[in-house]
Design a protein around this motif. Sequence first.
Motif, mmCIF file in Angstrom:
data_model
loop_
_atom_site.group_PDB
_atom_site.id
_atom_site.type_symbol
_atom_site.label_atom_id
_atom_site.label_comp_id
_atom_site.label_asym_id
_atom_site.label_seq_id
_atom_site.Cartn_x
_atom_site.Cartn_y
_atom_site.Cartn_z
ATOM 1 N N VAL A 240 -32.973 24.981 23.659
ATOM 2 C CA VAL A 240 -32.887 25.628 24.969
ATOM 3 C C VAL A 240 -34.130 25.317 25.788
ATOM 4 O O VAL A 240 -34.055 25.041 27.005
ATOM 5 C CB VAL A 240 -32.689 27.145 24.788
ATOM 6 N N VAL B 97 -27.101 31.797 25.112
ATOM 7 C CA VAL B 97 -26.182 30.795 24.559
ATOM 8 C C VAL B 97 -24.961 31.509 23.999
ATOM 9 O O VAL B 97 -25.083 32.523 23.290
ATOM 10 C CB VAL B 97 -26.876 29.957 23.458
ATOM 11 N N ALA C 165 -30.027 26.254 28.378
ATOM 12 C CA ALA C 165 -29.044 27.017 27.611
ATOM 13 C C ALA C 165 -27.633 26.474 27.770
ATOM 14 O O ALA C 165 -26.791 26.621 26.875
ATOM 15 C CB ALA C 165 -29.087 28.485 28.031
#
Length: 492
Positions: A291, A324, A296
């Motif tokens: 990320v 996520v 994300a």
Amino acid sequence: MNVQKFTARTAREALRKVRDALGADAVILSNRVVDGAVEVLALGGDDVASIAAPAAGTEMAQPRLDLAHLDYPLESYANLGAQQQPAPQTPPLEALMAARLDADMDARQNALQNARLDAPLDRRPEPVAAAAAPVGGQGASAPQPALAASFPISEMSALMAVAIAQARDSAAAEMSGMRDEMRAMRGLMEDRLSSASAGAAPGRDAPRTAVLRELLAAGFSASLARFLSDKLPEGKTGEAGWQWIKTVMARNLACMPDEDALLGGGGVFALVGPTGVGKTTTTAKLAARCVMRHGADKVALITTDAYRIGGHEQLRIYGKILGVMVHSVKDEADLRIALREMRNKHIVLIDTVGVSQRDQMVGEQVAMLSQSGADVRRLLCLNATSTNETLAEVVRAYQGSGLAGAIMTKLDEAASVGNVLDVVIRHKLMLYYISNGQRVPEDLQLPDPAALIEHAFSLERDDANEYADAELSLLMARGAGRVARAAEVSLG
């Protein structure tokens, strides 16, 4: 001589007719079954007396021995000479003949019922007539020899007991001798192997013995320790010898050079391993790194842990923190659908359910990942606190069609890391990351081969695990004949 024929439905009825007509002294000459009835040929007692006496010198003229004592129990044989036993009572002639005729008739009837109707005539059974004694000197045989004296049963039993005891003693002596010879051979072989091992003569080859002892104490396997100590160059003593050992081990410890091999290329990665090795936490650490590098929206998480109560909740919490989406799948079909929906993601991380290396579900899990329709690369999580034997068994169970690499977990809890480094070296696994704590994502680092080897020898060890020279020699001698995979280690 007047032979008469009697016919009746049963053998007993036929005998009754014979007795009524000819008297109790009648002689049965033959019997057979004719059309379901019993046919008996008999001779009266007066006619039997009129038959001429047997000729002299024939078997019939010889006096008969009294063999009644042969029906005695065996226990009475030893006392035949001292005590004469009375002969047992003989059943009446009528009862004997009736029993014999009944048995004969039953056998004939069964044979006739089982015979095939279309069998040739020459193959059909003929009635068997009772054998008559030879008369008139015809069919005479040689005189019977005298009955030999019986051997006493008590003496025979004593002789047999002595023979059995002698055989048992002889067998026991032979077995004892064989055991002594095998012990002597084993001791000789151990002495020879001990003399040939690297640590057998500490006074003659002290550097090799020191290397061997340190490698074993650090947790490395006997096969790798023996191989490295045997290959130690001549003249490499002290610090120079240790530097050579560490260099060779670091060269054979394959590690991921940088994160571009995983984060840069992307793809689908599944973290596999037994229960409690830290797969979920390691998945969250990898997701956090992805990320931070790609965002994300380029990362997706999948969990297959539908067995534990709340098993997927931990990963969902991490996914919520990272922003996520986490997908939960139950079988191969769900996994195919999920991977198809995530084909636009840069990297997909799969957190699998923990399965013991001895469970048949390991094979099912490997098959599910291999047949998911995507190129799923499996990363095996190795617990640094496990023993060398356990880790080797885990690698063999999860090997399948091939592992992409391994992640060393719980390094901060391990008192020795030589065991996990030994398995990675001998099985030629690529080490991707090392996890040394619970913090996400800080406690996930790239492996440094030289630093890991140095760390393995710098940990404090308990003196109770140190081997004495004599114990070291015997330990290496017992495994000197084994084929070690450490022979594949490159010396550079």
